[in-house]
Design an enzyme around this catalytic site. Structure first.
Site, mmCIF file in Angstrom:
data_model
loop_
_atom_site.group_PDB
_atom_site.id
_atom_site.type_symbol
_atom_site.label_atom_id
_atom_site.label_comp_id
_atom_site.label_asym_id
_atom_site.label_seq_id
_atom_site.Cartn_x
_atom_site.Cartn_y
_atom_site.Cartn_z
ATOM 1 N N ASN A 251 0.840 -1.008 0.492
ATOM 2 C CA ASN A 251 0.273 -0.013 0.364
ATOM 3 C C ASN A 251 0.965 1.269 0.149
ATOM 4 O O ASN A 251 1.452 1.622 0.788
ATOM 5 C CB ASN A 251 -1.237 0.028 1.285
ATOM 6 N N GLU B 195 -4.154 1.583 -2.787
ATOM 7 C CA GLU B 195 -4.458 3.071 -2.900
ATOM 8 C C GLU B 195 -3.119 4.422 -3.343
ATOM 9 O O GLU B 195 -2.095 4.480 -3.490
ATOM 10 C CB GLU B 195 -3.759 4.177 -1.146
ATOM 11 N N TYR C 220 -7.588 -4.403 -1.835
ATOM 12 C CA TYR C 220 -7.788 -2.854 -0.998
ATOM 13 C C TYR C 220 -9.203 -2.684 -0.491
ATOM 14 O O TYR C 220 -10.020 -2.251 -0.695
ATOM 15 C CB TYR C 220 -7.383 -1.311 -1.538
ATOM 16 N N ASP D 218 -3.610 -4.443 1.032
ATOM 17 C CA ASP D 218 -4.552 -4.156 2.397
ATOM 18 C C ASP D 218 -5.868 -4.458 2.883
ATOM 19 O O ASP D 218 -6.835 -3.838 2.384
ATOM 20 C CB ASP D 218 -4.299 -2.242 2.175
ATOM 21 N N ASN E 61 -7.033 -4.560 6.028
ATOM 22 C CA ASN E 61 -7.611 -3.174 6.726
ATOM 23 C C ASN E 61 -7.821 -4.219 8.456
ATOM 24 O O ASN E 61 -8.981 -3.822 8.753
ATOM 25 C CB ASN E 61 -8.642 -2.855 6.174
ATOM 26 N N ASP F 107 2.759 5.186 4.903
ATOM 27 C CA ASP F 107 3.276 4.381 6.286
ATOM 28 C C ASP F 107 2.705 2.977 6.228
ATOM 29 O O ASP F 107 2.892 2.426 7.872
ATOM 30 C CB ASP F 107 1.752 5.155 6.726
ATOM 31 N N HIS F 108 2.937 1.929 4.423
ATOM 32 C CA HIS F 108 3.316 0.711 4.635
ATOM 33 C C HIS F 108 4.408 0.290 4.492
ATOM 34 O O HIS F 108 5.025 1.288 4.280
ATOM 35 C CB HIS F 108 1.770 0.347 4.029
#
Length: 250
Positions: free
Chosen positions: A7, A35, A105, A144, A146, A240-241
């Site tokens: 991601n 993303e 995603y 991802d 989540n 951030d991933h």
């Protein structure tokens, strides 16, 4: 065969942070990203030797998936056939000779779980889709997703209980997926390892390794014989991933 999933939290942004160099160093056979946050024509990536496939969200600067692959797939399919999910560009499927690759995603259920019902419907639709495909040949789901599945997958499990990504409902859906004929490849090979794939930009979370493992390679049971190795590249920055890896013996 090496597969990478990442991601990137905005492809145009990460390209300014040595994405292409990292891409070349990882040298994956198939590289999936989530993303992308862009529309058609907003980026021109020079990835020599790779076929590029994108699925854009209708909303500008939001969501989106892409797959870059050395081997040309037999077929490429965008979405799940359900408008409320497909409008956000969340699911991209590539069919190869030996398996299906699904790049997902998965929707974030958002603060106070205000989008949880939408998320639950997506999880159900994706699981049913995976089960149908797995009748034909092995299925690999990456992306991802989540959700941090178990306490080992999140640094602060008690304070995050019932928060988006660690709610009982989301974790139960992931359990339901695994129980329907799939495995979490990293946890299968590394049952006791503590490694994360996402860290908040706040509170020096990455520096303190206060992370979550929410990025996965999931493999159908009929493909377990292909499973060779799985890893999480916590030393790679830019988002951030961090990227995750799956190695297959094909």
């Amino acid at each position: 065969m090496k597969l990478i999933s990442w991601n990137v939290n905005g492809l145009r942004a990460v390209v300014k942070k040595d994405f292409v160099k990292t891409f070349e160093e990882l040298d994956a056979d198939i590289f999936s990203i989530q993303e992308t946050k862009l529309q058609e024509g907003q980026i021109d990536l020079d990835l020599s030797g790779y076929h590029q496939y994108f699925f854009y969200a209708k909303r500008k600067g939001y969501s989106g998936t892409a797959v870059f692959t050395k081997e040309e797939p037999l077929n490429v399919h965008q979405g799940l056939g359900i408008d409320e999910f497909d409008d956000e560009g969340r699911t991209l499927t590539l069919e190869f000779k030996d398996f299906y690759l699904i790049n997902s995603y998965t929707p974030n259920s958002q603060q106070k779980l205000k989008r949880l019902d939408y998320r639950m419907r997506y999880d159900d639709a994706l699981r049913e889709y995976m089960q149908k495909l797995s009748v034909d040949k092995p299925v690999i789901l990456c992306g991802d997703l989540n959700v941090a599945h178990e306490e080992i997958d999140i640094k602060n499990d008690k304070t995050n209980h019932k928060n988006p990504g660690f709610s009982d409902e989301e974790r139960a859906k992931f359990t339901e997926l695994l129980n329907s004929g799939f495995i979490d490849t990293f946890r299968t090979l590394h049952p006791d390892d503590v490694k994360y794939s996402w860290w908040s930009y706040r509170f020096n979370a990455r520096k303190n390794n206060a992370g979550w493992r929410i990025d996965y390679f999931v493999l159908s049971d009929n493909g377990k014989k292909m499973l060779k190795a799985a890893d999480i590249h916590t030393d790679i920055y830019g988002s951030d991933h961090c990227p995750i890896e799956l190695d297959l013996d094909i």
